[in-house]
Motif scaffolding. Structure first.
Motif, mmCIF file in Angstrom:
data_model
loop_
_atom_site.group_PDB
_atom_site.id
_atom_site.type_symbol
_atom_site.label_atom_id
_atom_site.label_comp_id
_atom_site.label_asym_id
_atom_site.label_seq_id
_atom_site.Cartn_x
_atom_site.Cartn_y
_atom_site.Cartn_z
ATOM 1 N N GLY A 165 0.792 -1.221 0.000
ATOM 2 C CA GLY A 165 0.000 0.000 0.000
ATOM 3 C C GLY A 165 0.825 1.272 0.000
ATOM 4 O O GLY A 165 2.051 1.268 0.128
ATOM 5 N N THR A 166 0.110 2.374 -0.129
ATOM 6 C CA THR A 166 0.757 3.668 -0.271
ATOM 7 C C THR A 166 1.363 4.171 1.037
ATOM 8 O O THR A 166 2.329 4.922 1.007
ATOM 9 C CB THR A 166 -0.237 4.711 -0.806
ATOM 10 O OG1 THR A 166 -1.397 4.712 0.029
ATOM 11 C CG2 THR A 166 -0.645 4.390 -2.215
ATOM 12 N N GLU A 167 0.808 3.764 2.170
ATOM 13 C CA GLU A 167 1.373 4.207 3.456
ATOM 14 C C GLU A 167 2.787 3.676 3.625
ATOM 15 O O GLU A 167 3.686 4.403 4.049
ATOM 16 C CB GLU A 167 0.485 3.743 4.619
ATOM 17 C CG GLU A 167 -0.878 4.376 4.644
ATOM 18 C CD GLU A 167 -0.819 5.873 4.886
ATOM 19 O OE1 GLU A 167 0.026 6.319 5.695
ATOM 20 O OE2 GLU A 167 -1.599 6.601 4.255
ATOM 21 N N TRP A 168 2.996 2.411 3.312
ATOM 22 C CA TRP A 168 4.318 1.812 3.415
ATOM 23 C C TRP A 168 5.282 2.499 2.448
ATOM 24 O O TRP A 168 6.433 2.802 2.797
ATOM 25 C CB TRP A 168 4.242 0.323 3.108
ATOM 26 C CG TRP A 168 5.551 -0.380 3.222
ATOM 27 C CD1 TRP A 168 6.127 -0.879 4.354
ATOM 28 C CD2 TRP A 168 6.474 -0.651 2.157
ATOM 29 N NE1 TRP A 168 7.340 -1.443 4.062
ATOM 30 C CE2 TRP A 168 7.574 -1.318 2.713
ATOM 31 C CE3 TRP A 168 6.470 -0.400 0.800
ATOM 32 C CZ2 TRP A 168 8.665 -1.729 1.957
ATOM 33 C CZ3 TRP A 168 7.558 -0.805 0.044
ATOM 34 C CH2 TRP A 168 8.631 -1.460 0.622
ATOM 35 N N ILE A 169 4.805 2.752 1.227
ATOM 36 C CA ILE A 169 5.649 3.410 0.220
ATOM 37 C C ILE A 169 6.020 4.821 0.688
ATOM 38 O O ILE A 169 7.157 5.257 0.558
ATOM 39 C CB ILE A 169 4.926 3.442 -1.142
ATOM 40 C CG1 ILE A 169 4.753 2.010 -1.673
ATOM 41 C CG2 ILE A 169 5.689 4.287 -2.146
ATOM 42 C CD1 ILE A 169 3.823 1.900 -2.846
ATOM 43 N N ARG A 170 5.053 5.532 1.264
ATOM 44 C CA ARG A 170 5.312 6.887 1.753
ATOM 45 C C ARG A 170 6.339 6.869 2.885
ATOM 46 O O ARG A 170 7.255 7.691 2.927
ATOM 47 C CB ARG A 170 4.027 7.547 2.230
ATOM 48 C CG ARG A 170 4.226 8.981 2.696
ATOM 49 C CD ARG A 170 2.946 9.599 3.187
ATOM 50 N NE ARG A 170 2.320 8.840 4.263
ATOM 51 C CZ ARG A 170 2.677 8.943 5.552
ATOM 52 N NH1 ARG A 170 3.647 9.734 5.908
ATOM 53 N NH2 ARG A 170 2.046 8.234 6.465
ATOM 54 N N ASN A 171 6.208 5.929 3.812
ATOM 55 C CA ASN A 171 7.166 5.833 4.922
ATOM 56 C C ASN A 171 8.577 5.538 4.426
ATOM 57 O O ASN A 171 9.553 6.115 4.916
ATOM 58 C CB ASN A 171 6.722 4.763 5.915
ATOM 59 C CG ASN A 171 5.493 5.174 6.687
ATOM 60 O OD1 ASN A 171 5.198 6.357 6.822
ATOM 61 N ND2 ASN A 171 4.753 4.185 7.179
ATOM 62 N N LYS A 172 8.685 4.642 3.453
ATOM 63 C CA LYS A 172 10.014 4.312 2.908
ATOM 64 C C LYS A 172 10.593 5.498 2.146
ATOM 65 O O LYS A 172 11.795 5.752 2.197
ATOM 66 C CB LYS A 172 9.953 3.082 2.002
ATOM 67 C CG LYS A 172 9.636 1.810 2.749
ATOM 68 C CD LYS A 172 10.656 1.565 3.829
ATOM 69 C CE LYS A 172 10.249 0.424 4.722
ATOM 70 N NZ LYS A 172 11.080 0.305 5.898
ATOM 71 N N ALA A 173 9.750 6.253 1.439
ATOM 72 C CA ALA A 173 10.226 7.434 0.722
ATOM 73 C C ALA A 173 10.701 8.499 1.711
ATOM 74 O O ALA A 173 11.712 9.171 1.465
ATOM 75 C CB ALA A 173 9.131 7.985 -0.176
ATOM 76 N N ASP A 174 9.988 8.651 2.829
ATOM 77 C CA ASP A 174 10.422 9.598 3.861
ATOM 78 C C ASP A 174 11.763 9.183 4.461
ATOM 79 O O ASP A 174 12.641 10.020 4.689
ATOM 80 C CB ASP A 174 9.375 9.702 4.975
ATOM 81 C CG ASP A 174 8.174 10.501 4.563
ATOM 82 O OD1 ASP A 174 8.237 11.217 3.542
ATOM 83 O OD2 ASP A 174 7.135 10.397 5.263
ATOM 84 N N ASP A 175 11.922 7.897 4.739
ATOM 85 C CA ASP A 175 13.194 7.404 5.275
ATOM 86 C C ASP A 175 14.333 7.635 4.292
ATOM 87 O O ASP A 175 15.432 8.044 4.685
ATOM 88 C CB ASP A 175 13.101 5.916 5.613
ATOM 89 C CG ASP A 175 12.146 5.634 6.755
ATOM 90 O OD1 ASP A 175 11.781 6.595 7.479
ATOM 91 O OD2 ASP A 175 11.738 4.459 6.916
ATOM 92 N N LEU A 176 14.081 7.379 3.017
ATOM 93 C CA LEU A 176 15.094 7.580 1.991
ATOM 94 C C LEU A 176 15.452 9.060 1.873
ATOM 95 O O LEU A 176 16.626 9.416 1.727
ATOM 96 C CB LEU A 176 14.603 7.039 0.652
ATOM 97 C CG LEU A 176 15.609 7.011 -0.483
ATOM 98 C CD1 LEU A 176 16.762 6.085 -0.140
ATOM 99 C CD2 LEU A 176 14.938 6.571 -1.760
ATOM 100 N N TYR A 177 14.460 9.930 1.979
ATOM 101 C CA TYR A 177 14.717 11.370 1.942
ATOM 102 C C TYR A 177 15.594 11.790 3.117
ATOM 103 O O TYR A 177 16.531 12.577 2.952
ATOM 104 C CB TYR A 177 13.393 12.133 1.976
ATOM 105 C CG TYR A 177 13.569 13.628 2.094
ATOM 106 C CD1 TYR A 177 13.856 14.390 0.968
ATOM 107 C CD2 TYR A 177 13.464 14.267 3.318
ATOM 108 C CE1 TYR A 177 14.037 15.759 1.068
ATOM 109 C CE2 TYR A 177 13.635 15.631 3.433
ATOM 110 C CZ TYR A 177 13.920 16.377 2.299
ATOM 111 O OH TYR A 177 14.089 17.725 2.413
#
Length: 117
Positions: free
Chosen positions: A96-108
């Motif tokens: 889902g998008t929540e997991w993707i958003r969290n990983k994108a935030d961590d990568l940022y």
């Protein structure tokens, strides 16, 4: 009276391989449909409003379409069947998008956040 044999007419502009392009892209279309369905079902199951579930399904599908060639390349480089590349794409829809958003935030935070401090 003699009966005329039906003439075998070839239809100009008609290609017998007309649908071949669809068969060539069938794995891509199948992967996109499966990812969309899994992401939509997950969003509805979590109790999200239909608008949010549809948006999440579209985002997951677009991400899976972008990453499918990478997974396909990995499968081919390891001599696995091409169908193996579909599984991670559908799994993205499950996450889902929540997991993707969290990983994108961590990568940022890792790539850009540390440099800003």
């Amino acid at each position: 009276m003699t009966k005329r044999k039906p003439e075998s007419r070839s239809m100009p502009g008609r290609d017998p391989q007309n649908w071949q392009w669809l068969l060539d892209y069938f794995p891509h279309l199948g992967m996109a449909v499966m990812t969309f369905a899994v992401a939509l079902a997950r969003g509805v199951h979590e109790g999200s409003p239909m608008k949010k579930a549809l948006l999440g399904a579209v985002v997951c599908t677009l991400l899976a379409i972008a990453l499918y060639p990478v997974f396909l390349w990995l499968a081919e480089s390891r001599a696995w069947p091409q169908e193996v590349a579909i599984a991670p794409c559908v799994f993205l829809g499950f996450l889902g998008t929540e997991w993707i958003r969290n990983k994108a935030d961590d990568l940022y935070d890792v790539l850009i956040g540390r440099r800003r401090k």
